[in-house]
Structure formats: C-alpha cells, structure tokens
Scaffold this motif. Structure first.
Motif: not given
Length: 96
Positions: A13-31
C-alpha cells in the motif's frame, strides 16, 4: 484540497495526497501500474521490486514516446535496440 488516497501496487500500500478531481485517475493509474508490473514480473516472484519498477517504467515511457512520435517504418525505429533489450531482460527474468 489534497486528500490522502491509498493505492495498492504489488500487494503493497502507498498513500498519496491528491485533489478530488484527480482521485479517479490516480486510482486508475495505480491499477494500470499494478497490472503492468505483474505482467513484467511474470512468474518470477523473486525479482527485486526496484528493478521491476524500473523495467515497467521504461516500458511505459517507451510506449508513450512511440505514441507521441510514431516511427516512419519499423526498420528505422530508434527504439529497436530498446525493444530488443527489454525482450532480453524479460527472458532473463523468466529464467530466474
């Protein structure tokens, strides 16, 4: 506002600070990264995570560059040597 998001890559697990608008794209990038790292690793569970991360990043960067600047012909592709090196590395990882 930046909110912490926890993503899972190769069972860590990795915890990253991200804005609400970028949350979905960050999650998709991690997958996507998790999937690609598992593909590069193949059945070799003993490969060092840092080596695996570099090989995966190299493959993703190569693909991005090919999309941005497609070669005129396969024979003139400046990434031919890189492709060959990646194939050799993946073959070596498969043996270990």
């Amino acid at each position: 506002m930046s909110e912490p998001v926890t993503v899972r890559i190769l069972d860590r697990e990795y915890t990253v600070g991200v804005g609400d608008a970028e949350r979905d794209s960050l999650t998709a990038a991690a997958r996507m990264l998790d999937t690609r790292m598992r593909e590069v690793r193949g059945g070799n569970k003993l490969v060092a995570p840092d080596r695996l991360a570099v090989l995966t990043a190299l493959n993703l960067a190569h693909e991005l560059l090919q999309q941005q600047h497609p070669p005129a012909t396969r024979g003139g592709d400046p990434f031919t040597l890189l492709d060959e090196a990646n194939r050799k590395l993946e073959a070596l990882l498969a043996l270990g």
